[in-house]
Design an enzyme around this catalytic site. Structure first.
Site, mmCIF file in Angstrom:
data_model
loop_
_atom_site.group_PDB
_atom_site.id
_atom_site.type_symbol
_atom_site.label_atom_id
_atom_site.label_comp_id
_atom_site.label_asym_id
_atom_site.label_seq_id
_atom_site.Cartn_x
_atom_site.Cartn_y
_atom_site.Cartn_z
ATOM 1 N N ASP A 39 -10.555 -4.748 -4.328
ATOM 2 C CA ASP A 39 -9.724 -3.565 -3.339
ATOM 3 C C ASP A 39 -10.595 -2.672 -3.369
ATOM 4 O O ASP A 39 -10.681 -1.847 -4.656
ATOM 5 C CB ASP A 39 -8.446 -3.496 -3.764
ATOM 6 C CG ASP A 39 -7.493 -2.753 -2.825
ATOM 7 O OD1 ASP A 39 -8.329 -2.085 -1.985
ATOM 8 O OD2 ASP A 39 -6.521 -3.017 -2.692
ATOM 9 N N HIS A 77 -8.160 -5.296 0.426
ATOM 10 C CA HIS A 77 -7.096 -4.471 0.413
ATOM 11 C C HIS A 77 -5.870 -4.918 1.743
ATOM 12 O O HIS A 77 -4.852 -4.687 1.741
ATOM 13 C CB HIS A 77 -7.222 -3.007 0.917
ATOM 14 C CG HIS A 77 -6.033 -2.205 0.831
ATOM 15 N ND1 HIS A 77 -5.228 -1.847 -0.361
ATOM 16 C CD2 HIS A 77 -5.588 -1.339 1.722
ATOM 17 C CE1 HIS A 77 -4.576 -0.936 -0.037
ATOM 18 N NE2 HIS A 77 -4.440 -0.749 1.275
ATOM 19 N N SER A 91 0.911 -1.404 -0.047
ATOM 20 C CA SER A 91 -0.163 0.095 -0.156
ATOM 21 C C SER A 91 0.863 1.397 -0.009
ATOM 22 O O SER A 91 1.545 1.262 -0.926
ATOM 23 C CB SER A 91 -0.910 0.066 1.192
ATOM 24 O OG SER A 91 -1.896 1.101 0.974
#
Length: 408
Positions: free
Chosen positions: A224, A253, A159
């Protein structure tokens, strides 16, 4: 300029969510070594790792911005490579310790994880520039304290962690590999779904991925809802040396580690990175440099033994000679023939070929008359007039041309 700074600070507030309070604390043991204890209960501070476990080192690393960041180094005695893990948002090392243990055992690697400035027990405030100095300080620690070179290092970014990961990867030309887990193209592209880069944007991974010279593995979930799957797909498409990506169907996610394909695909990637030899790496470097290759075309296809050729016909692909401007006659297009004998192709105004009664293969047009100046394409060498077709002139084309040649 001031407006750009305000927007950048606003984007930074949206980008960083450190856990509050932190999930762990740092304590010093009787022997002087540091240890991490759980911060869930102040009365019973249980250590994250067992006291007799020597495979975990808790470090305090100084950055060039004056911050002290916490790092966990998990040692595997059978490891050949080291994994430098940059975690995502809303997490710290206390929550990721169990994942580090699984990666260390299943991938058979050493794992180095760290907290950004302002995360966990690290000092400072979270910002884009601080994360860059944080990962640089941890990499220097791996080099000086543990002797890990970039040839034996794999960078892992999840991320927001993809930002400092690609920042460091763009500076290390001999890096072994990069793993991008739910990565982002840029900060504003996540918030506003824009397709352009702005000066106030943060983590412009879309510009840095092209500078990475090692294999890149992209892992992303198709469902996601935080970072769209198109971010991972775009980074994979722009990689100079992309590895087979892992698109986890139905993955979100923060839950990709729960899927069996996650650890299976990572094991395959690490195994192939271990098998890369120096010879293979040099071969890939030469390929990325786009060195000119020797032409495999035989000399028999070249006219007059010339090293280059003129452009071929788009329809019949016949070669041509650049020395004498001689081209073979094409039946599909009106490319000129040899200029030495002034032979021309058939007329563009009619599909009929040249007159079969004439001994010379010079073309003629039945629709054109015989005047010398009206014909735009001279054929005869003596009078430079167009040769009439025998069908038009009733067999007197030769006589007319002879008379006109005498007049000249």
């Amino acid at each position: 300029m001031r407006m750009g700074c305000v927007v950048s600070q606003l984007a930074a507030k949206f980008a960083f969510f450190p856990p509050s309070p932190p999930t762990y604390r740092i304590k010093k043991r009787d022997d002087g070594r540091l240890t991490a204890v759980s911060a869930s209960s102040a009365a019973a501070a249980a250590p994250i790792a067992s006291a007799d476990d020597d495979s975990l080192d808790v470090l305090l690393v100084d950055t060039r911005r004056g911050n002290k960041i916490v790092a966990f180094y998990l040692r595997n005695p059978y490891a050949r490579l080291t994994l430098l893990y940059s975690h995502g948002n809303a997490a710290d090392l206390g929550q990721l310790y169990d994942l580090f243990v699984q990666l260390k055992v299943n991938l058979r690697v050493n794992v180095m994880g760290y907290d950004y400035s302002g995360y966990g027990a690290s000092t400072g405030k979270p910002s884009e520039s601080n994360t860059y100095t944080d990962i640089e300080a941890v990499y220097n620690c791996l080099e000086t304290e543990y002797g890990v070179s970039q040839e034996n290092l794999i960078l892992y970014g999840q991320s927001v962690g993809s930002g400092p990961t690609l920042h460091l990867a763009a500076k290390l030309p001999r890096l072994r590999g990069v793993v991008l887990h739910s990565a982002i193209l840029s900060g504003l592209r996540v918030l506003c779904h824009v397709k352009f880069s702005f000066c106030c944007d943060i983590y412009k991974n879309i510009n840095k991925i092209r500078k990475v010279k090692c294999p890149v593995l992209v892992i992303h979930g198709t469902d996601d809802d935080v970072v769209n799957w198109l971010h991972g797909h775009g980074l994979w498409k722009m990689s100079r040396e992309p590895f087979d990506p892992l698109w986890i169907k139905g993955g979100g996610h923060c839950n990709l580690e729960l899927y069996p394909d996650y650890i299976r695909h990572l094991c395959r990637f690490v195994h192939e990175m271990e098998s890369i030899t120096t010879e293979i790496r040099l071969k890939k470097i030469r390929q990325t440099l786009h060195l000119p290759r020797r032409s495999s075309t035989s000399t028999s296809t070249k006219c007059c033994r010339i090293k280059f050729q003129r452009p071929k016909c788009a329809e019949c692909s016949l070669p041509s000679c650049a020395k004498c401007s001689c081209q073979p006659k094409c039946t599909r297009c009106w490319r000129p023939s040899c200029f030495k004998c002034f032979c021309k192709p058939k007329c563009l105004r009619c599909p009929r070929p040249s007159c079969p009664r004439l001994s010379c293969p010079r073309p003629s047009c039945p629709r054109l008359s015989c005047p010398r100046l009206s014909c735009p394409r001279p054929s005869c060498v003596k009078c430079l007039s167009w040769v009439c077709c025998c069908c038009c002139c009733g067999g007197r084309g030769g006589e007319v041309n002879d008379n006109r040649s005498r007049e000249v």
